[in-house]
Design an enzyme around this catalytic site. Structure first.
Site, PDB file in Angstrom:
ATOM      1  N   ASP A   1       0.903  -1.073   0.039  1.00  0.00           N
ATOM      2  CA  ASP A   1      -0.010   0.032  -0.036  1.00  0.00           C
ATOM      3  C   ASP A   1       0.928   1.383   0.039  1.00  0.00           C
ATOM      4  O   ASP A   1       2.010   1.268  -0.731  1.00  0.00           O
ATOM      5  CB  ASP A   1      -0.902  -0.030   1.163  1.00  0.00           C
ATOM      6  CG  ASP A   1      -2.265   0.567   0.886  1.00  0.00           C
ATOM      7  OD1 ASP A   1      -2.561   1.817   0.786  1.00  0.00           O
ATOM      8  OD2 ASP A   1      -3.246  -0.253   0.764  1.00  0.00           O
TER       9      ASP A   1
ATOM     10  N   HIS B   1      -3.752   5.399   3.990  1.00  0.00           N
ATOM     11  CA  HIS B   1      -4.595   4.345   3.720  1.00  0.00           C
ATOM     12  C   HIS B   1      -3.958   3.001   4.135  1.00  0.00           C
ATOM     13  O   HIS B   1      -4.201   2.000   4.632  1.00  0.00           O
ATOM     14  CB  HIS B   1      -4.554   4.099   1.977  1.00  0.00           C
ATOM     15  CG  HIS B   1      -5.821   3.458   1.574  1.00  0.00           C
ATOM     16  ND1 HIS B   1      -5.329   1.954   1.326  1.00  0.00           N
ATOM     17  CD2 HIS B   1      -7.161   3.335   1.640  1.00  0.00           C
ATOM     18  CE1 HIS B   1      -6.551   1.359   0.942  1.00  0.00           C
ATOM     19  NE2 HIS B   1      -7.479   2.065   1.319  1.00  0.00           N
TER      20      HIS B   1
ATOM     21  N   SER C   1     -11.778  -2.181   0.062  1.00  0.00           N
ATOM     22  CA  SER C   1     -10.201  -2.132   0.431  1.00  0.00           C
ATOM     23  C   SER C   1     -10.149  -2.182   2.293  1.00  0.00           C
ATOM     24  O   SER C   1      -9.099  -2.498   2.753  1.00  0.00           O
ATOM     25  CB  SER C   1      -9.603  -0.934   0.073  1.00  0.00           C
ATOM     26  OG  SER C   1     -10.316   0.125   0.838  1.00  0.00           O
TER      27      SER C   1
END
Length: 1074
Positions: free
Chosen positions: A241, A272, A437
Site C-alpha cells: 500500500d 490508507h 479495501s
C-alpha cells in the site's frame, strides 16, 4: 403423593440454577472485553480511548486508472538470472534487429541485489516492431509486454450523521428498478464515498438507531482465539500500500519496511496503508486481528498515487524471497490481461503466499470484478454492512475472462464487513472507513490469525486449503445470489475448527449446481432448460488442496434413473493442469431429444477425480474425488416467437483495447469493460424479458453456428466487432425465412473519436479509441442487403413518445431506409457538434427508429433499428426503454405495428451522403476475432469452425438425491455444528490449540464428505441459538416461579397432631409403622 410433594419442594431449588445459566452470557461477554483490554495494555503507550473517539466516519473517494508507458517494455525471462546474464540475453536478441537506441532501465530497490526474472527495457521501436519480435524470439525470453503505470487518487470525506443516514438503505425500499447513470463512472477499487446497501429480501419496518461502532475483532469473535494464546505469532503478513510510519504506536512488530517507489521515504503520506495495516495487526485502541504477527510493509504507491507494474513485480519477488505467508492487496483494476502482473500473482501463490484482494467498488453493476481478486488462486473479498446486507458499492460477478464463448466463474469468494470499520489513523488514533479495501484486510487479518493457530499442521495449510476452509465455513446470506456473496459471510471460528481437522482434498466452487434454486443460483434459476436451446454453461472452479500442481484424472456423469437424470445431456471439459492450486471445469448442460415435450426435475451428479504428486516424505501420489450434484428443471420447448437469441460474439470490451463508453458524458470512466452480457450490464433488460415470458439464449459464436428456425428474433446490441462475409449471407437467408432482427446501435464519428482520445501525463501516451460506441461501418455492411444504413453524427436529448419519457444518450441516426418501412423522428441536440466546438444550441429532427417488414417472401422476417443502446445498459441507464423493447418484440413476433410508433411515423427520404468509414490506423485487429494483420494489410480471418460438444457417456445410478441440495450438504456437518454450539455456550476449552485440535479431530470427523467436497453450513442456526436459549430459560424461570407462588399461597388442610394420631392408633390396637 410423596413424589408430588418432593417435586413441589424442588421448584424453588431450580430457580438459582437457571439464573446462573442466564448470567453466563454476561460472564462470557465480560471475559471477551477483558481480553480486549489485556491485548491493548501490552503496549507501552496508549493513544486515546476507543469508545470515546469522536472522530467522524471518514470515507475515501478513489479514482484508479492503468495505462501503457510509451516505449517501455517488460521482458520476462524463463527463470531467475543475475543482472549481467539478463543484459547479455537482451543484447544478443537485439544485436541484429536494427534497433540502435535501447537501454535497460535501472531499478534501485531491495530486490536489486537478487536474481530476477524480468527487466524493463526502453526501446525506440520501428513501425515493423523488429525489436519486440527479436526479443520475443530469444529462447530465454518468455514474454514481452508493455510497461504499465497505475495512477490512484485518494480523497477523504467526513460524513455527518445525517449524510450517513441518507447514504444507507435498508429493507425493501432499497430496491431500485434501475441504476442511474449519475453515479461516478470511475475505476474505484479501494474505498468509497457512499454507503448504499442492497436489500437481502428481508423486510424491516423499523430499524435500530446508529450505535458507536464496535471492534471488528469482537464482532468476528477473534477474542475467542486470543484467549487460547492465538494472536498471529509466527506468521509473516505483507501489506502492499502507501507505507507506514516506523514509530506508529499501534503496532508491536513492524518487522520490515521497504520502499519500491521513486520517492525517498518509507512513511505513509496518505493514511490508507496505515489503516489497512491497523485492521490486520494493530495492538491497541482499534484492534487488529493478529497483533503479534510480523508486519512487512511494502510501499508501492507514491504520495501522488503513482505505481508501475515493474514496482509490483520487484516487490512480489522480494515477498517470495522473504517467505511471506499472507499478502493483502487492497487495489485492483479491470485489466486481467496485464500478463506480467497476473503471472507474478500465480507465482506468488505457487510459493504458498496466501493472497487476499479486494473485489472492487464498482457495484451494484454486475461484471465489475477487479483483478487480481478475480483470479482462481486469490481470495477475492466483497463487502457487507453490519446488518449483513451486501454493500451497494461491492463489485459483482461474474468474471468476464471467459466471454464470449464461455461463461464466467463465481466471484467474490466470500464477503465480510467493509462498512464503517474502525482502523488506525496516520496520526495515532482511530478512524472509520468503508469499501472493499476495508473488507480485504479484515479477511487478511483473519487469515493471519487462523494460520498462527494451525502452524503445527505444517504444509497442510496452503492457499488452497485456507480458501477451502473460508468458503466451507462461510454463512450464506439469505436472498442474495452467488455472484454477490460468493459462498457467504466470513465465520472465523468455524474456519478455525475446519483447519484443525483438515485433510488435503479437492473441492469445487460452487459445490453443487441447482438450476432451480432461487435466489442463490441466479441467473440460472430464472430460466428452465428445454430441448433445442443453446447449452447452459456452468464454470466451476476446482480447488486442489492436495498440492500446488495436479491434474484431473477422471470426470464422470452419473444420471439418477429414479429422478430422470437421463433427460440431461452433459458435456465436460477441464483444464489440463491444476496450477497453482486451482483449475476449471466447464459443464455444458442440454436437454436430451427424448425430453422435448417433457416437464419435470432431472438430477444426477458428476464425479471429479484429482491427482497430485507426492509431498516430501511420501512415495505415492495423492488422490481425491469429489461429487458435484446437478439438478435442473426441464420444460417443453417454447414456441419460436418467444425465443430470443442474444449476440454475444460481436461484443468487444476492455481489456485491452480502448473501447469507449456508449455515453460520451461519462468522462471519468471512458472504458467499456463490463462484458456487455445479459447477466452483467444488461441484467435488468434480461430480467424484464423473462418477466414478460420470453426465453433468452446467448450466442457465443458466429451467425453461421445457430439454427435460425428455432428463434423468433436475434438481438444485436452495442456491437463493436466486424463480421465474416459468410455471416452476411447466412443472416440474409435467415431473415428471408422468417427470422427477425433488432439492432440497438450507438454513436460513431471518427472526428469525435479523435477528440475523445486522452493523453496520460504519467505514461506520455495517447489513448485513441479503436471504434466508437458501436462499430457502425460493420453494422452498415451487415444491413446493406435491405438498404439500411446508419450515419456518423452523434445526437443526444430528452423526448417523449406516448406516455413514456425517453433519453437519447450519444446515439446515431438513420440515413438510409426502405420506402415501405416506418421511421420515427425526434428533435435532438447535435452532441457531436457540442463535443467538437462546445456549442450545444444546435437541434434538429432526427430519424432514430426504423421498423421494416421485409418482402422477400410471405414468411420473411422483420428488421428494427434504434440508434442508441444506453436505455438498455445498466452501466449508464438514466431512463430505461424496456417498454419499447417489448413493443418492438411484439412487432417482430406478430407483424403488428404498435400504435405508439404508427402515430409518430414521418416521411423519410434517404440522404445522399457518404457512409461512415473506418478510422485509418485503428488497432481493432489486435483484439478482433474476425480481422488480422497480414504483412501490413488488414484481412479477414478464416471462418472458425462451429463449436461441437462431446456428450459425456452417462453412467446411470439407481439412487435418488435430496430435494434441497444445499440443506443436504449442511447435514454432513452436524458433528461440527454440535461442537460450535458448545463453543458458543461456554468459554474456550483449556489446553491451547493442540488440545482443541485433538478434540475436534474426534468430534468433527463428519465435516468432510466424499459426496460434495467441503460442505456448506447454515448461516442463521448458530447466530439464533443464544437469544432463543435466553428466551426459553426466561420463560422457564417465570413458569416455575408462578408454580411456586401458587403452591405457597394454596390453602392446605391442617395435619392432626402426632400425639392425637398415636392415641387414635392405640385405641384401635394398631401401632404406626416406623
Amino acid at each position: 403423593m410423596k413424589l408430588k410433594v418432593r417435586l413441589r419442594q424442588r421448584h424453588f431449588r431450580c430457580i438459582p440454577f437457571l439464573l446462573l445459566l442466564l448470567t453466563h452470557f454476561w460472564s462470557v461477554e465480560t471475559f471477551q472485553n477483558k481480553q480486549n483490554s489485556t491485548i491493548g495494555e501490552k503496549s507501552e503507550t496508549r493513544v486515546g480511548v476507543c469508545c470515546n473517539d469522536t472522530t467522524p466516519p471518514q470515507l475515501v473517494n478513489i479514482k484508479f486508472s492503468s495505462h501503457i508507458v510509451r516505449n517501455e517494455y517488460i521482458v520476462a525471462f524463463d527463470g531467475y538470472y543475475k543482472t549481467t546474464t539478463r543484459e547479455k540475453f537482451i543484447a544478443a536478441a537485439l544485436n541484429n534487429s536494427g534497433i540502435e537506441n535501447w537501454k535497460i532501465l535501472p531499478r534501485n530497490n531491495p530486490a536489486s541485489d537478487f536474481p530476477s526474472d524480468f527487466d524493463v527495457v526502453l526501446l525506440d521501436e520501428t513501425e515493423k516492431l523488429n525489436g519486440l519480435e527479436a526479443l520475443s524470439d530469444h529462447p530465454s525470453v518468455r514474454r514481452v509486454t508493455p510497461q504499465r503505470v497505475v495512477h490512484r487518487t485518494l480523497k477523504y470525506v467526513n460524513l455527518t450523521d445525517d449524510q450517513q443516514r441518507k447514504s444507507e438503505c435498508t429493507g425493501s425500499n432499497c430496491l431500485q428498478p434501475t441504476w442511474q447513470s449519475s453515479r461516478h463512472m470511475r475505476r474505484s477499487s479501494l474505498a468509497i464515498n457512499n454507503q448504499f446497501w442492497q436489500s437481502t429480501g428481508r423486510h424491516t419496518s423499523r430499524r435500530l438507531l446508529r450505535a458507536v461502532p464496535r471492534q471488528i475483532t469482537s464482532i468476528l469473535q477473534a477474542d475467542a482465539l486470543w484467549s487460547m494464546g492465538i494472536t498471529g505469532t509466527g506468521v509473516k503478513v505483507a501489506v502492499f500500500d502507501t507505507g507506514l510510519a516506523k514509530t506508529h504506536p499501534h503496532f508491536r512488530k513492524i518487522k520490515e519496511r521497504t520502499n519500491w517507489t521513486n520517492e525517498k521515504t518509507l512513511d505513509d503520506g496518505l493514511g490508507h496503508g496505515t489503516f489497512v495495516a491497523g485492521v490486520i495487526a494493530s495492538s491497541q485502541d482499534c484492534l487488529g486481528f493478529a497483533p503479534d504477527s510480523e508486519l512487512h510493509v511494502f510501499r508501492v504507491f507514491t504520495n501522488n498515487q503513482v505505481s508501475y507494474t515493474s514496482w509490483f513485480l520487484d516487490a512480489f519477488n522480494y515477498a517470495i524471497l522473504k517467505k511471506i505467508n499472507v499478502l493483502n492487496l487492497s487495489i485492483g483494476g479491470p485489466d486481467f490481461m496485464d500478463h506480467p502482473f497476473v503471472d507474478k500473482v500465480w507465482e506468488l501463490t505457487a510459493n504458498k503466499v496466501i493472497m487476499v484482494s479486494a473485489i472492487g467498488n464498482d457495484g451494484p453493476l454486475y461484471g465489475t470484478l477487479n483483478n487480481p481478486a478475480d483470479q482462481m488462486d486469490v481470495i477475492g473479498v466483497g463487502g457487507i454492512n453490519f446488518e449483513d446486507q451486501i454493500a451497494k458499492f461491492s463489485s459483482r460477478g461474474m468474471t468476464t475472462w471467459e466471454l464470449p464463448q464461455g461463461y464466467g466463474r463465481v466471484k467474490p469468494d466470500i464477503v465480510t464487513y467493509g462498512s464503517t470499520v474502525r482502523g488506525s489513523s496516520i496520526k495515532g488514533g482511530c478512524r472509520t472507513l468503508s469499501g472493499t479495501s476495508v473488507a480485504s484486510p479484515v479477511v487478511a487479518g483473519a487469515v493471519t490469525l487462523l494460520m498462527s493457530g494451525v502452524l503445527h499442521r505444517g504444509n497442510v495449510i496452503n492457499p488452497a486449503s485456507m480458501k477451502q476452509a473460508l468458503m466451507a465455513s462461510a454463512r450464506r446470506l439469505p436472498g442474495v445470489n452467488m455472484f454477490e456473496q460468493g459462498h457467504g459471510k466470513l465465520d472465523l471460528l468455524k474456519a478455525f475448527h475446519i483447519l484443525n481437522s483438515y485433510k488435503p482434498q479437492a473441492s469445487l466452487s460452487p459445490s453443487y449446481i441447482d438450476l432451480s434454486e432461487c435466489q442463490y443460483m441466479w441467473p440460472y434459476c430464472t430460466q428452465p432448460l428445454y430441448y433445442g436451446a443453446m447449452p447452459t454453461i456452468v464454470n466451476v472452479t476446482i480447488l486442489n488442496g492436495l498440492g500446488v500442481s495436479g491434474r484431473v484424472t477422471e470426470v464422470r456423469w452419473h444420471p439418477y434413473t429414479p429422478q430422470f437424470g437421463h433427460h440431461l445431456d452433459v458435456s465436460l471439459t477441464h483444464s489440463e493442469l491444476l496450477w497453482p492450486w486451482s483449475g476449471w471445469l466447464a459443464i455444458s448442460i442440454s436437454v436430451a431429444r427424448a425430453a422435448a415435450g417433457w416437464e419435470g426435475i432431472a438430477q444426477g451428479h458428476i464425479t471429479v477425480s484429482v491427482e497430485s504428486p507426492p509431498e516430501d516424505g511420501e512415495t505415492d501420489s495423492r488422490h481425491s474425488s469429489v461429487n458435484l450434484s446437478i439438478k435442473a428443471k426441464i420444460v417443453p420447448t417454447p414456441p419460436r416467437h418467444k425465443r430470443i437469441l442474444w449476440d454475444q460474439y460481436h461484443n468487444l470490451r476492455y481489456p485491452s483495447g480502448y473501447f469507449p463508453r456508449d455515453n460520451l458524458r461519462m468522462k471519468n470512466d471512458p472504458l467499456d469493460w463490463n462484458g456487455d452480457h445479459i447477466h452483467t450490464n444488461f441484467k435488468d433488460m434480461y430480467q424484464h424479458l423473462r418477466n414478460n415470458g420470453y426465453y433468452v439464449e446467448v450466442l457465443g459464436s458466429p451467425f453461421t453456428c445457430f439454427d435460425a428456425s428455432q428463434y423468433g428474433t436475434v438481438l444485436l446490441v452495442d456491437a463493436e466487432e466486424e463480421y465474416f462475409p459468410e455471416e452476411f449471407a447466412k443472416l440474409k437467408r435467415d431473415v428471408d425465412n422468417g427470422l427477425s432482427l433488432i439492432v440497438f446501435a450507438d454513436w460513431y464519428n471518427v472526428t469525435v473519436m479523435k477528440k475523445v482520445k486522452f493523453y496520460d501525463e504519467n505514461t506520455r501516451q495517447w489513448w485513441m479509441p479503436d471504434t466508437g460506441g458501436a462499430n457502425i461501418p460493420a453494422i452498415n455492411d451487415l444491413l446493406s442487403s435491405w438498404g439500411i444504413a446508419l450515419g456518423d453524427r452523434v445526437f443526444e436529448g430528452q423526448y417523449t413518445i406516448g406516455d413514456h419519457d425517453m433519453y437519447y444518450a450519444s446515439g446515431t441516426s438513420i440515413i438510409r431506409f426502405p420506402e415501405n418501412g416506418t421511421v420515427v423522428f425526434q428533435k435532438l441536440k447535435d452532441q457531436g457538434h457540442e463535443v467538437l466546438v462546445e456549442d450545444s444550441s444546435v437541434s434538429e429532427n432526427v430519424p432514430i427508429l426504423g421498423l421494416l417488414q421485409t418482402k422477400a417472401s410471405e414468411k420473411s422476417g422483420r428488421i428494427v433499428i434504434y440508434g442508441d443502446s444506453n436505455c438498455l445498459d445498466n452501466s449508464h441507464l438514466e431512463k430505461d426503454c424496456f417498454w419499447m423493447l417489448s413493443a418492438l418484440l411484439e412487432f417482430t413476433s406478430t407483424g403488428h405495428l404498435p400504435t405508439v410508433f404508427k402515430e409518430r411515423q414521418t416521411e423519410f427520404r434517404n440522404k445522399a451522403t457518404d457512409l461512415p468509414q473506418r478510422m485509418e490506423g485503428n488497432h481493432l485487429h489486435r483484439y478482433s476475432k474476425v480481422l488480422e494483420n497480414r504483412m501490413g494489410s488488414l484481412q479477414t480471418r478464416d471462418l472458425p469452425p462451429c463449436p461441437t460438444l462431446v456428450w459425456a457417456q452417462p453412467v446411470p445410478l439407481n439412487q435418488s438425491a435430496p430435494t434441497n441440495l444445499y440443506k443436504s450438504q449442511k447435514l454432513l456437518s452436524l458433528a461440527h455444528e454440535d461442537q460450535q454450539q458448545l463453543w458458543n455456550f461456554g468459554l474456550p476449552p483449556r489446553g491451547g490449540p493442540g488440545v482443541l485440535s485433538d478434540i475436534l479431530s474426534e468430534e468433527q470427523g463428519g465435516w468432510r464428505n466424499d459426496l460434495s467436497g467441503l460442505g456448506n453450513y447454515e448461516e442463521d442456526g448458530l447466530s439464533l441459538l443464544p437469544p432463543l436459549a435466553l428466551m426459553f430459560m426466561s420463560c422457564t424461570v417465570v413458569f416455575l416461579a408462578f408454580r411456586f407462588y401458587r403452591q405457597r399461597t394454596r390453602s392446605r388442610r391442617k395435619r392432626p397432631l402426632r400425639l392425637r394420631k398415636f392415641a387414635t392408633a392405640l385405641s384401635v390396637n394398631r401401632v404406626p409403622a416406623v
